[in-house]
Design a protein around this motif. Structure first.
Motif, PDB file in Angstrom:
ATOM      1  N   ARG A   1      -9.201  15.052  -1.532  1.00  0.00           N
ATOM      2  CA  ARG A   1      -8.989  13.863  -2.237  1.00  0.00           C
ATOM      3  C   ARG A   1      -9.678  13.540  -3.450  1.00  0.00           C
ATOM      4  NH1 ARG A   1      -9.142  10.474   3.012  1.00  0.00           N
ATOM      5  NH2 ARG A   1      -8.578   8.531   1.797  1.00  0.00           N
TER       6      ARG A   1
ATOM      7  N   SER B   1       0.927  -1.149   0.213  1.00  0.00           N
ATOM      8  CA  SER B   1      -0.017  -0.089   0.003  1.00  0.00           C
ATOM      9  C   SER B   1       1.045   1.237  -0.072  1.00  0.00           C
ATOM     10  CB  SER B   1      -0.803  -0.159   1.502  1.00  0.00           C
ATOM     11  OG  SER B   1      -1.178   1.362   1.686  1.00  0.00           O
TER      12      SER B   1
ATOM     13  N   ARG C   1       2.754   6.614   4.961  1.00  0.00           N
ATOM     14  CA  ARG C   1       2.672   7.100   6.291  1.00  0.00           C
ATOM     15  C   ARG C   1       3.770   6.622   7.108  1.00  0.00           C
ATOM     16  NH1 ARG C   1      -2.736   6.705   4.355  1.00  0.00           N
ATOM     17  NH2 ARG C   1      -2.712   4.460   4.552  1.00  0.00           N
TER      18      ARG C   1
ATOM     19  N   GLY D   1      -3.748   1.255  -3.993  1.00  0.00           N
ATOM     20  CA  GLY D   1      -3.321   2.954  -3.937  1.00  0.00           C
ATOM     21  C   GLY D   1      -2.109   3.209  -5.066  1.00  0.00           C
TER      22      GLY D   1
ATOM     23  N   MET E   1       0.081  14.850   1.914  1.00  0.00           N
ATOM     24  CA  MET E   1      -1.027  13.887   2.229  1.00  0.00           C
ATOM     25  C   MET E   1      -2.114  14.399   3.090  1.00  0.00           C
ATOM     26  SD  MET E   1       1.603  10.656   2.799  1.00  0.00           S
ATOM     27  CE  MET E   1       0.420   9.525   3.281  1.00  0.00           C
TER      28      MET E   1
ATOM     29  N   GLY F   1      -0.018   4.205   0.185  1.00  0.00           N
ATOM     30  CA  GLY F   1      -0.199   5.128   1.448  1.00  0.00           C
ATOM     31  C   GLY F   1       0.237   4.407   2.861  1.00  0.00           C
TER      32      GLY F   1
END
Ligand code: ADP
Length: 217
Positions: A172, A31, A37, A84, A54, A33
């Protein structure tokens, strides 16, 4: 190695479906994302650049994301499920070139379709486990944790992602609506592109996706 892709809007259920599918099919879940993160929480150079983008719902630039992904692919040997990624036509083209150079096959491209009106509620009420190795996903009304704010699976505190506010969600969706159509058009002609109805219950969607994999086995 085969690389599968999950496509769809924020909140369409990519993360939920990815978690279930990787358990059943022994895939490696990548992922972007989560990778970003993690970079943000570790304060790496990429993380420092990505943090504000983000949180405000903007995309991180293609070269940065492609670089992170290709580095990870070089370390992996098993089949991979992207969640993603790719998110722009440029990323899809760069991935395609990378895969051909490395002799890696593109497998399923599963496009989870959820109409826009259903997405905001899912995202704003989403809570995720703060323990990255668990990462369980909840929804305050449709899948609440047994104890408020605590993960059922590992007992860690749940968190509300910085970009899961109504304002960041709107941003988004602006990004999504700018980038998705060309991305989808790129993949629609591929032999293993499949669109699935993401408005159904997570179990039903999971069954549909598993059946696709089984038919192909
Ligand atoms: P969602 O799919 O629900 O929007 P993700 O966890 O996949 O959530 O992504 C969160 C944020 O991480 C995105 O809004 C974007 O800022 C960044 N990001 C993730 N994947 C990519 C990507 N492939 N390209 C650019 N930015 C990305």
């Amino acid at each position: 190695m085969i690389v599968h892709v999950l496509l769809g809007a924020p909140g369409c259920g990519k993360g939920t479906q990815a978690k279930r599918l990787v358990e059943k099919r022994s895939l490696i879940h990548l992922s972007t994302g989560d990778i970003l993160r993690d970079a943000v929480s570790k304060g790496t150079e990429v993380g420092l650049r990505a943090k504000a983008l983000m949180a405000s719902g903007k995309l991180v630039d293609d070269d940065t994301v492609n670089g992170l992904v290709f580095a990870r692919l070089q370390d992996e040997t098993g089949d991979v499920l992207f969640d993603g990624y790719p998110r722009t036509l440029q990323q899809a083209e760069a991935l395609g070139n990378f895969l051909s150079l490395q002799g890696i096959r593109l497998g399923f491209v599963i496009d989870i379709f959820v109409p826009e009106h259903a997405l905001e509620n899912r995202v704003v009420n989403r809570r995720v486990c703060s323990n990255n190795s668990c990462g369980a996903i909840y929804h305050l009304t449709s899948k609440p944790p047994k104890q408020d704010g605590v993960c059922d699976l590992c007992g860690s505190p749940l968190k509300h992602r910085a970009d899961d506010t109504s304002e960041a969600f709107q941003a988004r969706m602006v990004e999504f609506n700018k980038t998705f159509q060309p991305l989808q058009a790129f993949y629609k002609g591929m032999p293993l592109y499949r669109s699935v109805d993401g408005l159904r219950a997570p179990d039903e969607i999971h069954t549909t996706i598993l059946e696709l994999f089984q038919e192909q086995a």
